[in-house]
Design an enzyme around this catalytic site. Structure first.
Site, mmCIF file in Angstrom:
data_model
loop_
_atom_site.group_PDB
_atom_site.id
_atom_site.type_symbol
_atom_site.label_atom_id
_atom_site.label_comp_id
_atom_site.label_asym_id
_atom_site.label_seq_id
_atom_site.Cartn_x
_atom_site.Cartn_y
_atom_site.Cartn_z
ATOM 1 N N HIS A 1 0.711 -22.504 -40.731
ATOM 2 C CA HIS A 1 1.248 -23.743 -41.294
ATOM 3 C C HIS A 1 2.048 -23.405 -42.538
ATOM 4 O O HIS A 1 1.685 -22.490 -43.272
ATOM 5 C CB HIS A 1 0.097 -24.695 -41.660
ATOM 6 C CG HIS A 1 0.547 -26.103 -41.836
ATOM 7 N ND1 HIS A 1 1.052 -26.566 -43.018
ATOM 8 C CD2 HIS A 1 0.602 -27.141 -40.962
ATOM 9 C CE1 HIS A 1 1.389 -27.836 -42.870
ATOM 10 N NE2 HIS A 1 1.129 -28.211 -41.628
ATOM 11 N N ASP B 1 -3.324 -28.820 -34.392
ATOM 12 C CA ASP B 1 -2.912 -28.835 -32.985
ATOM 13 C C ASP B 1 -3.716 -27.893 -32.106
ATOM 14 O O ASP B 1 -3.616 -27.938 -30.886
ATOM 15 C CB ASP B 1 -1.426 -28.489 -32.866
ATOM 16 C CG ASP B 1 -0.578 -29.561 -33.489
ATOM 17 O OD1 ASP B 1 -0.937 -30.734 -33.324
ATOM 18 O OD2 ASP B 1 0.414 -29.235 -34.152
HETATM 19 N N1 CMC Z 1 1.589 -16.569 -34.558
HETATM 20 C C1 CMC Z 1 1.964 -15.332 -34.961
HETATM 21 N N2 CMC Z 1 2.590 -15.083 -36.120
HETATM 22 C C2 CMC Z 1 2.875 -16.128 -36.921
HETATM 23 C C3 CMC Z 1 2.517 -17.442 -36.558
HETATM 24 C C4 CMC Z 1 1.859 -17.648 -35.341
HETATM 25 N N3 CMC Z 1 1.507 -18.873 -34.954
HETATM 26 N N4 CMC Z 1 2.915 -18.299 -37.536
HETATM 27 C C5 CMC Z 1 3.503 -17.541 -38.463
HETATM 28 N N5 CMC Z 1 3.477 -16.223 -38.104
HETATM 29 C C6 CMC Z 1 3.988 -15.094 -38.878
HETATM 30 C C7 CMC Z 1 5.507 -15.030 -38.811
HETATM 31 O O1 CMC Z 1 5.958 -14.190 -37.766
HETATM 32 C C8 CMC Z 1 5.838 -14.476 -40.179
HETATM 33 O O2 CMC Z 1 5.640 -13.097 -40.157
HETATM 34 P P1 CMC Z 1 6.555 -12.124 -41.086
HETATM 35 O O3 CMC Z 1 6.300 -12.534 -42.494
HETATM 36 O O4 CMC Z 1 6.056 -10.754 -40.763
HETATM 37 O O5 CMC Z 1 7.974 -12.368 -40.668
HETATM 38 C C9 CMC Z 1 4.781 -15.074 -41.097
HETATM 39 O O6 CMC Z 1 3.652 -15.345 -40.233
HETATM 40 C C10 CMC Z 1 5.214 -16.364 -41.777
HETATM 41 O O7 CMC Z 1 5.703 -17.251 -40.775
HETATM 42 P P2 CMC Z 1 6.926 -18.227 -40.992
HETATM 43 O O8 CMC Z 1 7.504 -18.583 -39.660
HETATM 44 O O9 CMC Z 1 7.857 -17.672 -42.023
HETATM 45 O O10 CMC Z 1 6.180 -19.473 -41.618
HETATM 46 P P3 CMC Z 1 6.724 -20.957 -41.668
HETATM 47 O O11 CMC Z 1 6.035 -21.578 -42.808
HETATM 48 O O12 CMC Z 1 8.204 -20.985 -41.649
HETATM 49 O O13 CMC Z 1 6.228 -21.578 -40.279
HETATM 50 C C11 CMC Z 1 4.938 -22.683 -38.647
HETATM 51 C C12 CMC Z 1 5.129 -22.395 -40.143
HETATM 52 C C13 CMC Z 1 3.877 -23.778 -38.469
HETATM 53 C C14 CMC Z 1 6.260 -23.221 -38.060
HETATM 54 C C15 CMC Z 1 4.518 -21.375 -37.932
HETATM 55 O O14 CMC Z 1 3.286 -20.925 -38.454
HETATM 56 C C16 CMC Z 1 4.425 -21.539 -36.412
HETATM 57 O O15 CMC Z 1 5.448 -21.412 -35.722
HETATM 58 N N6 CMC Z 1 3.196 -21.857 -35.877
HETATM 59 C C17 CMC Z 1 3.047 -22.133 -34.472
HETATM 60 C C18 CMC Z 1 3.477 -23.566 -34.205
HETATM 61 C C19 CMC Z 1 2.471 -24.579 -34.697
HETATM 62 O O16 CMC Z 1 1.266 -24.438 -34.475
HETATM 63 N N7 CMC Z 1 2.981 -25.636 -35.358
HETATM 64 C C20 CMC Z 1 2.144 -26.757 -35.780
HETATM 65 C C21 CMC Z 1 2.116 -26.952 -37.248
HETATM 66 S S1 CMC Z 1 0.844 -28.128 -37.736
HETATM 67 C C22 CMC Z 1 1.362 -29.651 -37.118
HETATM 68 C C23 CMC Z 1 2.498 -30.208 -37.843
HETATM 69 O O17 CMC Z 1 2.425 -30.389 -39.060
HETATM 70 O O18 CMC Z 1 3.490 -30.526 -37.180
#
Ligand code: CMC
Length: 429
Positions: A306, A364
């Site tokens: 998140h 989720d």
């Molecule tokens: N599985 C594997 N690696 C992950 C995941 C994951 N679910 N989420 C983040 N990472 C890694 C990502 O690859 C990155 O690694 P690095 O620093 O080595 O490049 C690091 O963790 C930080 O990730 P980010 O994408 O920069 O983080 P963000 O804050 O931009 O993204 C997120 C947040 C929720 C979009 C992401 O964690 C994700 O895609 N999660 C899966 C989708 C999900 O469950 N979304 C629901 C969110 S809660 C409901 C809502 O509020 O809508």
């Protein structure tokens, strides 16, 4: 501290910027005059360090795993209250008294029917349309059906539009579901509470008597509370940005629903369940953990991670409990998907990749298993999220409209395209 300033040095020039302090949480540096003073913008794609507004509605402490609606912890609201109480709280700022609650419930209940012509409007969609496609279209279409509540400068019309959307969203979501399964629409029944009425509109058929299961109704009501608001997330920011131009509230909420649909946001519950189904058995988990950790593989563990929570999502804890309650009530002793989820969570939480990146289950992760057990198809999950989040979108939209300092939202950019050049006629390119 309030009243203090920070200083930024740009091209040998020192610029003072006020630091503003909220009631809790990080302070902000007011950069509103930065461009006028330096000729430079700030750069923050994804808004990771940018507060786009001042708000009194929802507070998240992502490090501690805290979520407050108007100061009240989500755990207490989910345990003791119902969804319409949370709606009142988010909209009005205080918990209702008994008579305020009764009045609010009455008013919402009297708006549950949709214009009869909307049923014909639905016939224009393909039967196999995704319910979110139908939701986005039909929410937007409300501005064509309810002209008398689109004048945003009139507080009464704003209130009527708000009540209409909270009341009609379950009706539209249930219609979206019924349409895809080819069953007749079920009219709302105002003797039922908000969530029981929704369950009935989804699952009753004219040929049979339908009795709402109170345990499932209470569980779904709690799921709605958990989803009701979440500060300045992508869809809420979309609603605010759309609303900042003076667009009507139905159009703004349709924009929010469109944004919610994406798999990184509200679409994650659908994606999380599909992922659990794809993993299929506990034996396959290590393979998927390896894929999630592989930089060259786009796969991510859906329902994990998140932007704000760097700790267990407090909603996920309540959700996990609700999952067990629902499965118990339905007599589902062994759900292979639940086994996969529990084991996946256990392995991920002890894996250094997930520990170092502070990736925890989010809301989720368990909601899909619960909604599936209740009988909802995966394609409806995001529509349920939209139903519940509508009140948060409206509360945030209303707060913005009523803020005298509100201006149209207009971000700037770092331009990296071609500099000015001469147009060449087509024969000379
Ligand atoms: N599985 C594997 N690696 C992950 C995941 C994951 N679910 N989420 C983040 N990472 C890694 C990502 O690859 C990155 O690694 P690095 O620093 O080595 O490049 C690091 O963790 C930080 O990730 P980010 O994408 O920069 O983080 P963000 O804050 O931009 O993204 C997120 C947040 C929720 C979009 C992401 O964690 C994700 O895609 N999660 C899966 C989708 C999900 O469950 N979304 C629901 C969110 S809660 C409901 C809502 O509020 O809508």
């Amino acid at each position: 501290m309030s009243g203090t300033t920070s200083q930024l040095q740009v091209d040998g020039k020192t610029v003072d910027m006020a630091i503003k302090t909220g009631s809790i949480g990080p302070s902000v540096i007011d950069i509103g005059k930065l461009y006028a003073q330096t000729g430079m913008f700030t750069y923050d794609p994804g808004f990771t360090s940018t507060a786009a507004c001042e708000s009194q509605i929802t507070y998240i402490d992502g490090d501690e795993g805290v979520l407050l609606y108007r100061g009240y912890p989500i755990e207490q609201l989910a345990e003791h209250g119902d969804f319409l109480e949370t709606c009142y709280l988010l909209l009005e700022g205080e918990l209702p008294t008994a008579s305020q609650k009764a009045d609010f419930d009455y008013r919402v209940t009297r708006h549950t029917m949709v214009h009869e012509q909307m049923a014909r409007f639905f016939q224009g969609f393909r039967r196999d349309a995704h319910p979110m496609a139908v939701m986005v279209g039909s929410i937007g279409a409300m501005s064509a059906f309810y002209h008398d509540s689109t004048d945003i400068s009139d507080p009464h019309q704003r209130m009527v539009a708000s009540m209409r959307m909270i009341a009609k969203m379950p009706t539209l979501a249930a219609m979206a579901y019924k349409y895809t399964v080819g069953q007749p629409f079920v009219y709302p029944l105002n003797s039922l509470d908000y969530t029981s009425n929704f369950l009935r509109m989804c699952f009753a058929v004219p040929a049979e008597e339908y009795k709402v299961n109170p345990v499932l109704s209470r569980a779904l009501d709690r799921i709605f509370i958990l989803h009701a608001d979440h500060e300045q997330n992508a869809s809420t920011s979309t609603v605010r940005l759309a609303g900042s131009s003076g667009a009507n509230p139905f159009a703004c909420i349709a924009a929010g629903a469109a944004c919610l649909w994406g798999p990184a946001h509200g679409g994650a519950n659908e994606a999380a369940l599909k992922m659990l189904e794809e993993i299929g058995s506990v034996d396959n988990i290590p393979k998927y953990i390896a894929k999630a950790k592989d930089k060259n593989d786009p796969f991510r563990l859906m329902g994990f991670g998140h932007r704000v929570y760097k700790n267990y999502d407090p909603r996920a804890k309540i959700m996990q409990k609700t999952t067990h309650e629902v499965l118990n009530e339905l007599g589902i002793k062994d759900d292979p998907l639940l086994d996969v989820a529990i084991e996946l969570e256990r392995i991920a939480l002890s894996d250094s990749y997930f520990i170092e990146k502070k990736l925890y289950p989010n809301i989720d992760f368990y909601s899909g298993i619960t909604l599936k057990a209740m009988g909802f198809p995966t394609s409806m999950f995001t529509a349920l999220f939209a139903l519940a989040r509508t009140v948060g979108w409206i509360a945030q939209w209303k707060e913005m409209i009523e803020d005298p300092s509100q201006r149209i939202g207009r971000p700037r950019q770092l331009y990296t395209g071609a500099p000015a050049r001469e147009y060449a006629p087509i024969g000379r390119r």
